[in-house]
Motif scaffolding. Structure first.
Motif, PDB file in Angstrom:
ATOM      1  N   ILE A 156       0.808  -1.255  -0.080  1.00  0.00           N
ATOM      2  CA  ILE A 156       0.044   0.207   0.006  1.00  0.00           C
ATOM      3  C   ILE A 156       0.950   1.358   0.185  1.00  0.00           C
ATOM      4  N   PHE A 157       2.074   0.973   0.250  1.00  0.00           N
ATOM      5  CA  PHE A 157       3.145   2.306   0.023  1.00  0.00           C
ATOM      6  C   PHE A 157       4.014   2.114  -1.331  1.00  0.00           C
ATOM      7  N   GLY A 158       3.384   1.453  -2.197  1.00  0.00           N
ATOM      8  CA  GLY A 158       4.107   1.787  -3.302  1.00  0.00           C
ATOM      9  C   GLY A 158       5.170   0.566  -4.007  1.00  0.00           C
ATOM     10  N   LYS A 159       5.479  -0.406  -2.955  1.00  0.00           N
ATOM     11  CA  LYS A 159       6.398  -1.606  -3.463  1.00  0.00           C
ATOM     12  C   LYS A 159       5.578  -2.683  -4.254  1.00  0.00           C
ATOM     13  N   SER A 160       6.177  -3.364  -5.145  1.00  0.00           N
ATOM     14  CA  SER A 160       5.475  -4.238  -6.236  1.00  0.00           C
ATOM     15  C   SER A 160       5.416  -5.690  -5.125  1.00  0.00           C
ATOM     16  N   MET A 161       4.404  -6.475  -5.498  1.00  0.00           N
ATOM     17  CA  MET A 161       4.172  -7.607  -4.565  1.00  0.00           C
ATOM     18  C   MET A 161       5.347  -8.320  -4.500  1.00  0.00           C
ATOM     19  N   HIS A 162       5.964  -8.562  -5.535  1.00  0.00           N
ATOM     20  CA  HIS A 162       7.262  -9.484  -5.482  1.00  0.00           C
ATOM     21  C   HIS A 162       8.239  -8.929  -4.353  1.00  0.00           C
ATOM     22  N   THR A 163       8.441  -7.698  -4.569  1.00  0.00           N
ATOM     23  CA  THR A 163       9.455  -7.099  -3.606  1.00  0.00           C
ATOM     24  C   THR A 163       9.021  -7.147  -2.431  1.00  0.00           C
ATOM     25  N   ALA A 164       7.642  -6.837  -1.918  1.00  0.00           N
ATOM     26  CA  ALA A 164       6.956  -6.908  -0.862  1.00  0.00           C
ATOM     27  C   ALA A 164       7.131  -8.248   0.114  1.00  0.00           C
ATOM     28  N   VAL A 165       7.147  -9.274  -0.929  1.00  0.00           N
ATOM     29  CA  VAL A 165       7.041 -10.580  -0.348  1.00  0.00           C
ATOM     30  C   VAL A 165       8.430 -10.828   0.069  1.00  0.00           C
ATOM     31  N   ALA A 166       9.479 -10.467  -0.642  1.00  0.00           N
ATOM     32  CA  ALA A 166      10.950 -11.117  -0.429  1.00  0.00           C
ATOM     33  C   ALA A 166      11.309 -10.113   0.537  1.00  0.00           C
ATOM     34  N   THR A 167      11.030  -8.993   0.705  1.00  0.00           N
ATOM     35  CA  THR A 167      11.632  -8.136   1.731  1.00  0.00           C
ATOM     36  C   THR A 167      11.005  -8.365   3.203  1.00  0.00           C
ATOM     37  N   ALA A 168       9.731  -8.770   3.070  1.00  0.00           N
ATOM     38  CA  ALA A 168       8.962  -9.260   4.312  1.00  0.00           C
ATOM     39  C   ALA A 168       9.584 -10.390   4.999  1.00  0.00           C
ATOM     40  N   ALA A 169       9.984 -11.311   4.082  1.00  0.00           N
ATOM     41  CA  ALA A 169      10.625 -12.480   4.468  1.00  0.00           C
ATOM     42  C   ALA A 169      11.821 -12.217   5.617  1.00  0.00           C
ATOM     43  N   GLY A 170      12.521 -10.982   5.605  1.00  0.00           N
ATOM     44  CA  GLY A 170      13.576 -10.693   6.154  1.00  0.00           C
ATOM     45  C   GLY A 170      13.005 -10.237   7.609  1.00  0.00           C
ATOM     46  N   PHE A 171      11.800  -9.761   7.534  1.00  0.00           N
ATOM     47  CA  PHE A 171      11.237  -9.163   8.807  1.00  0.00           C
ATOM     48  C   PHE A 171      11.187 -10.407   9.832  1.00  0.00           C
ATOM     49  N   GLY A 172      11.103 -11.761   9.357  1.00  0.00           N
ATOM     50  CA  GLY A 172      10.827 -12.820  10.195  1.00  0.00           C
ATOM     51  C   GLY A 172      12.337 -13.088  11.031  1.00  0.00           C
ATOM     52  N   VAL A 173      13.427 -12.717  10.480  1.00  0.00           N
ATOM     53  CA  VAL A 173      14.633 -12.894  11.355  1.00  0.00           C
ATOM     54  C   VAL A 173      14.536 -11.858  12.487  1.00  0.00           C
ATOM     55  N   ALA A 174      14.006 -10.549  11.957  1.00  0.00           N
ATOM     56  CA  ALA A 174      13.947  -9.424  13.107  1.00  0.00           C
ATOM     57  C   ALA A 174      13.067  -9.790  14.177  1.00  0.00           C
ATOM     58  N   ILE A 175      11.926 -10.595  13.959  1.00  0.00           N
ATOM     59  CA  ILE A 175      10.903 -10.731  14.865  1.00  0.00           C
ATOM     60  C   ILE A 175      11.283 -11.985  15.610  1.00  0.00           C
ATOM     61  N   LEU A 208       8.985 -20.369  -6.458  1.00  0.00           N
ATOM     62  CA  LEU A 208       7.647 -20.330  -7.165  1.00  0.00           C
ATOM     63  C   LEU A 208       6.941 -18.897  -7.277  1.00  0.00           C
ATOM     64  N   ALA A 209       7.208 -18.240  -6.041  1.00  0.00           N
ATOM     65  CA  ALA A 209       6.818 -16.685  -6.035  1.00  0.00           C
ATOM     66  C   ALA A 209       6.879 -15.916  -7.432  1.00  0.00           C
ATOM     67  N   HIS A 210       8.364 -16.301  -7.866  1.00  0.00           N
ATOM     68  CA  HIS A 210       8.671 -15.351  -8.943  1.00  0.00           C
ATOM     69  C   HIS A 210       8.131 -16.007 -10.179  1.00  0.00           C
ATOM     70  N   ARG A 211       7.483 -17.213 -10.272  1.00  0.00           N
ATOM     71  CA  ARG A 211       6.723 -17.796 -11.516  1.00  0.00           C
ATOM     72  C   ARG A 211       5.359 -17.507 -11.632  1.00  0.00           C
ATOM     73  N   LEU A 212       4.952 -16.665 -10.710  1.00  0.00           N
ATOM     74  CA  LEU A 212       3.412 -16.162 -10.584  1.00  0.00           C
ATOM     75  C   LEU A 212       3.289 -15.030 -10.977  1.00  0.00           C
ATOM     76  N   ASN A 213       2.203 -14.575 -11.718  1.00  0.00           N
ATOM     77  CA  ASN A 213       2.088 -12.888 -11.777  1.00  0.00           C
ATOM     78  C   ASN A 213       1.731 -12.352 -10.544  1.00  0.00           C
ATOM     79  N   ALA A 214       1.769 -11.089 -10.576  1.00  0.00           N
ATOM     80  CA  ALA A 214       1.732 -10.256  -9.246  1.00  0.00           C
ATOM     81  C   ALA A 214      -0.089 -10.513  -8.897  1.00  0.00           C
ATOM     82  N   LYS A 215      -0.815 -10.452  -9.854  1.00  0.00           N
ATOM     83  CA  LYS A 215      -2.168 -10.341  -9.738  1.00  0.00           C
ATOM     84  C   LYS A 215      -2.603 -11.712  -8.920  1.00  0.00           C
ATOM     85  N   ARG A 216      -2.002 -12.870  -9.556  1.00  0.00           N
ATOM     86  CA  ARG A 216      -2.300 -14.320  -8.963  1.00  0.00           C
ATOM     87  C   ARG A 216      -1.702 -14.544  -7.632  1.00  0.00           C
TER      88      ARG A 216
END
Length: 272
Positions: free
Chosen positions: A173-192, A240-248
Motif C-alpha cells: 500500500i506504500f508503493g512496493k511491488s508484490m514480489h518485492t514486498a514478499v521478498a523483503t517481508a521474509a527478512g522481517f521474520g529474522v528481526a521478529i 515459485l513466487a517468481h513464476r506467478l504474476n503479481a495479480k495471482r
C-alpha cells in the motif's frame, strides 16, 4: 524411541515442510501453520499447561531459519529491498522484544479476535482491491516508521508469526511491488523471530510443567524437527513466487489470509 511419538514426529515434519513452502512463497515465516499444529501436538502429548506459549516461542525460533533461507532465495532474484530491512529492523526488533515480554499479560482471546478481524479486512482488500490502489509512493519516515515497525514486531511476536502478514500489506500500500514486498517481508521474520524466541526462552525458564527438551518456552526437540523440513522447502516457495504474476500472487495471499482470519475468529469466539 517411544513408538507412540512417531506419528507426532511425522506430523511435525509435514507441518515444517508446508511452513517452509509458504514462508518462501508469501514471506510470512510459516508461523500461521506451525503455531496451531504445535499447540495440538503438545496438548495431545499431555503438556497443555504451557502449550500455547511453547507453540508461539518454538514457532518464532523456526521462523528464524525459514526466513533466512527464504531471503537468500529471494536475494538471488534481486527482489529484496535491503535498504528497507536496514532501516525498519531496529524498530521491529524492539517491538518483538516487547511482545514477548507482555505475552503472559495479553488477553489472548481478545487479541486473537482483533487480529482475525483485521486479517479478514486485509484479505478482502488484497482480493478485491484495485491493483494500483496505494496510500503513497514510498514507505513513511519518522515517526511513523518507528510506530508501524514496533506494532509489526509486537503483534507478530505475540502471535508467533514472521511479520509477513503485516509487512507485505504495509509495503504494497506504500508503493512496493508484490514480489518485492514478499521478498523483503521474509527478512522481517529474522528481526521478529530471534529476539522474540529469546524473550520466550527467558520468560519460561522457571515455569514448571514444560515438555521435555524445553529451553524456557521454546521446545528444542520440536524446533529441530520443524526446522529440518522447513529449511528445504523455503527456497522452493521463493522460486515459485517468481513464476506467478503479481495479480495471482495477491489472490493466493488473500486466500491464505482469509483462512487464517476465519480460524482465529473461530478460536476467539467458540474456543476457551
Amino acid at each position: 524411541m517411544d513408538a507412540s511419538l512417531i506419528p507426532f514426529i511425522l506430523t511435525l515434519l509435514a507441518v515444517g515442510a508446508f511452513a517452509g513452502l509458504i514462508a518462501g512463497l508469501f514471506g510470512i515465516g510459516g508461523g500461521i501453520v506451525m503455531v496451531p499444529a504445535l499447540y495440538y501436538v503438545l496438548t495431545a502429548l499431555g503438556h497443555e499447561a504451557h502449550a500455547m506459549h511453547a507453540a508461539v516461542g518454538t514457532s518464532l525460533m523456526v521462523i528464524v531459519t525459514t526466513s533466512l533461507r527464504s531471503v537468500a532465495a529471494h536475494a538471488k532474484k534481486d527482489a529484496v529491498d535491503f535498504a528497507v530491512l536496514k532501516s525498519w529492523t531496529p524498530f521491529i526488533v524492539i517491538g518483538a522484544l516487547l511482545g514477548s515480554a507482555v505475552a503472559d499479560l495479553a488477553p489472548g482471546r481478545a487479541l486473537t479476535g482483533l487480529f482475525g478481524a483485521v486479517a479478514l479486512l486485509l484479505s478482502a482488500q488484497f482480493f478485491f482491491g484495485r491493483p494500483d490502489w496505494k496510500l503513497a509512493d514510498q514507505l513513511p519516515g519518522h515517526p511513523w516508521k518507528g510506530i508501524l515497525g514496533g506494532v509489526i514486531g509486537v503483534l507478530s511476536s505475540l502471535m508467533g508469526i514472521g511479520g509477513g502478514v503485516f509487512g507485505v500489506t504495509l509495503m504494497t500500500i506504500f508503493g512496493k511491488s508484490m514480489h518485492t514486498a514478499v521478498a523483503t517481508a521474509a527478512g522481517f521474520g529474522v528481526a521478529i523471530g530471534l529476539p522474540g524466541a529469546i524473550g520466550f526462552m527467558v520468560a519460561g525458564l522457571d515455569e514448571p510443567g514444560r515438555a521435555p527438551f524445553s529451553l524456557g518456552y521454546v521446545n528444542m526437540a520440536a524446533f529441530v524437527t520443524l526446522a529440518a523440513s522447513a529449511v528445504f522447502l523455503a527456497p522452493v516457495g521463493a522460486n515459485l513466487a517468481h513464476r506467478l504474476n503479481a495479480k495471482r500472487l495477491k489472490q493466493i495471499f488473500a486466500i491464505g489470509l482469509l483462512v487464517m482470519a476465519l480460524n482465529m475468529l473461530r478460536e476467539a469466539i467458540f474456543v476457551g
